[in-house]
Design an enzyme around this catalytic site. Sequence first.
Site, mmCIF file in Angstrom:
data_model
loop_
_atom_site.group_PDB
_atom_site.id
_atom_site.type_symbol
_atom_site.label_atom_id
_atom_site.label_comp_id
_atom_site.label_asym_id
_atom_site.label_seq_id
_atom_site.Cartn_x
_atom_site.Cartn_y
_atom_site.Cartn_z
ATOM 1 N N HIS B 141 0.828 -1.207 0.000
ATOM 2 C CA HIS B 141 0.000 0.000 0.000
ATOM 3 C C HIS B 141 0.855 1.246 0.000
ATOM 4 C CE1 HIS B 141 -1.807 -3.328 2.284
ATOM 5 N NE2 HIS B 141 -2.770 -3.172 1.398
HETATM 6 S S1 FES Z 1 1.857 -0.515 3.117
HETATM 7 FE FE1 FES Z 1 0.259 -1.819 3.700
HETATM 8 S S2 FES Z 1 1.362 -3.555 4.296
HETATM 9 FE FE2 FES Z 1 2.982 -2.202 3.782
#
Ligand code: FES
Lengths: 689, 176
Positions: B141
Amino acid sequence: MSGPSDFQPTNPALKWIERRLPIMGLMHSSFVAYPTPRNLNYWWTFGAILSFMLGVQILTGVILAMHYTPHADMAFKSVELIVRDVNYGWLLRNIHASGASMFFFAVYIHMFRGLYYGSYKEPREVLWILGVIIYLLMMATGFMGYVLPWGQMSFWGATVITNLFSAVPYFGESIVTLLWGGYAVGNPTLNRFFSLHYLLPFVIAGVVVLHIWALHVAGQNNPAGVEPKTEKDTVPFTPYATMKDMFGVSCFLLFFAWFIFYMPNYLGDAENYIPANPAVTPAHIVPEWYYLPFYAILRSIPNKLAGVIAMFGAILILAFLPWLDSAKTRSSKYRPLAKQFFWMFVVVCIGLGYLGAQPPEGIYVIVGRILTFLYFAYFLILLPLLARIEKPRPVPNSIADDVLAKSGGKAPMVSAVIAVLMAGGLLVGGADSARAAEGGNKPPAQKWSFSGPFGKFDRGAMQRGLKVYKEVCASCHGLSFVAFRNLAEPGGPGYSVAQAQAFASEYKVKDGPNDQGEMFERPGRPADYFPSPFPNEQAARAANGGAFPPDLSLITKARSYGRGFPMFLIDFFTQYQEQGPDYVTALLQGYEDKPPAGFNLPEGSYFNTYFPGHAIKMPKPLNDGQVTYDDGSPATVAQYAKDVTHFLMWAAEPHMEARKQLGLQVFVFLILLTVLLYFTKKKVWANAH
Amino acid sequence: MTTASSADHPTRRDFLYVATGAVAAVGAAATVWPLVSQMNPDASTVAAGAPIEVDLTPIAEGQDIKVFWRGKPIYISHRTKKQIEEARKVPVSSLPDPQSDEQRVKPGHDQWLVVVGICTHLGCIPIAHEGAYDGFFCPCHGSVYDTSGRIRQGPAPTNLPVPPYTFVSDTKIQIG
Ligand code: FES
């Protein structure tokens, strides 16, 4: 389940739900308001006990499945790891394993009760047949569960039972191959048995719901065998039956806990602590005690197909009972002849169970045939005949009359019968251990500090035993289920963590591959297991004149000898279960330089008084003065033998002290609970009489 | 239920019921304990989680390796001068999870960064030498960590944790 209920919750939220799904009304009418005959005796609590046991088995089974590995190479080990490493794993396994026996014990009482009081008669035929279906499912489930630990009895039990189907004409072989998923019992068989063993209990639960539904439609039978007519004949299920059942379950738990905490291996077979070996069949294949009567029937018929048909017929005939026994009077209480024959039938069943555990030879075969005939004669000749010729005594007008008539109480009778049945069950259960170690002398019983309900290991003996193992036994025998860290665990030989670490670092352990892709040796760590002296079984055999020195992790549980009648009955009460250690100690001291005259000792063997068959491949391992003790204990063979056995007993069951300690606490608790429940039940019932 | 006889000793009867119920409840609660406790790591898993030793000599400056401890990936980075400078330049108070670089390494071993390579957002494994801060970048993410393993951008709430470790010698560490 007995028609619409007038139950109405007052809480508006519950009311809202109840209008859409009348589940509370269903529960209320089934388990609260449900009218139950007021003259039920304690034999009727076994229905509740069975529901309870089903719950226990499903719960512990689901948990064990979280830790178990259904693979032919790993199943045995994973069960051992559950017992050794999982928190309370030993407890969960003991509950599940002896729970199976308890389940069958309860179901047999439940069935005999139905038989005695005519609970299968009109209008309860479907109820009874559902019961027979549950029993069949239980047998299948129990059998497949017994295969899962993948010990010798698991493997050969699976082989023998699946081979029953090879008796089917024309399709036999194909059916068996289909069951195995291979050309012999193997990994695919284990996998499907695991799957089905997980599935079937839920099927059982489903049929149990139908069974209870049918029960609540027809209403419960009762000792008088007359249907309730007025309000006076019944009491509401809650609190009357509920309290009585809870008291019954509590008493049953006391019995159950005796096995869980003190006699976990009493009903099992020592042979099943040896990992499955497709190349060697154990001397006696004996099923679990609850199948023994049918096993005896199978063996008493000299024709393969006929034997299999007789065995299954012996179970299926139960389904036809409502039509075989057409007598109008239900309860055997009022059938003087049926009553006597009932008890004879019980004896026949116990006798068959006893024979099922004996070797199929000589007198056992003849008696087996007679009892098999009597078994079938009871259903096919006697019951139909009795229905025609017997003059039953008059039955009471109503249940209320029955209650008034016997306020004298029949308690002594009930306890006498329980005693008889328990003795019978134990006879059959203990029959496992009645199998003699053939051709070997009985080892003398030793005094062990770890025997009995308060038994504890002797740290000194264990430390000396470890030394003997390390300096003598370890050159040929592995100890592969024991890790160095175990040496520092509570209940063990009492070493500190640092000592265990130092002990481990004296060993070289193979590890790898490293970054270069090569295996390398490094000093042992506490997490490592005792390394085995040979890389594989072939190497071990090659170095030992063709014999395989067994791994010693479980040796004290994997060896046993017959205690004989009546010792094995007494053993149940004295908690004697040290056959294994007695045998191992005796074997280590049992060498004779010269075999007795007339004994033909094969080349490369040695004569041992206690070894089955006397010719053992292991040369005399211990000699006086061979190992130096630094605590002043005598450096004699007798002392070495006892010490190393002591150590190996711990190696076989590292949590034994925890088991016995928890057992004591559980017993104190259960006795208190049972006493309280007894008085509560009495108070509640005081209002009903 | 409510007959004259039961009204005679209401207190004694109630006491019996309460006592029985209480004892049964204690038993039920005690039974739950082993049933839940069995879910915790078993003894062999705990034993396998013992400390491990890692030799640092093969790791060249600017390189990093991944080792496993207790089933978790541990990044060991041999940081360059530039990377250390970058990590120390930024004002600590401007960080989402304020922590100075000195707090995250062992004194005298500034070039060695040891962090648990598990994104503090939802547990993916960030890729080393990626992202705008030359540290770690999590592809799941988009969390970005700097050369000290501190969160700089994205949804992760905290810095990459530093596992317990000590320098056994200048070229060897023990994790755990
Ligand atoms: S940014 Fe969501 S798990 Fe690493």
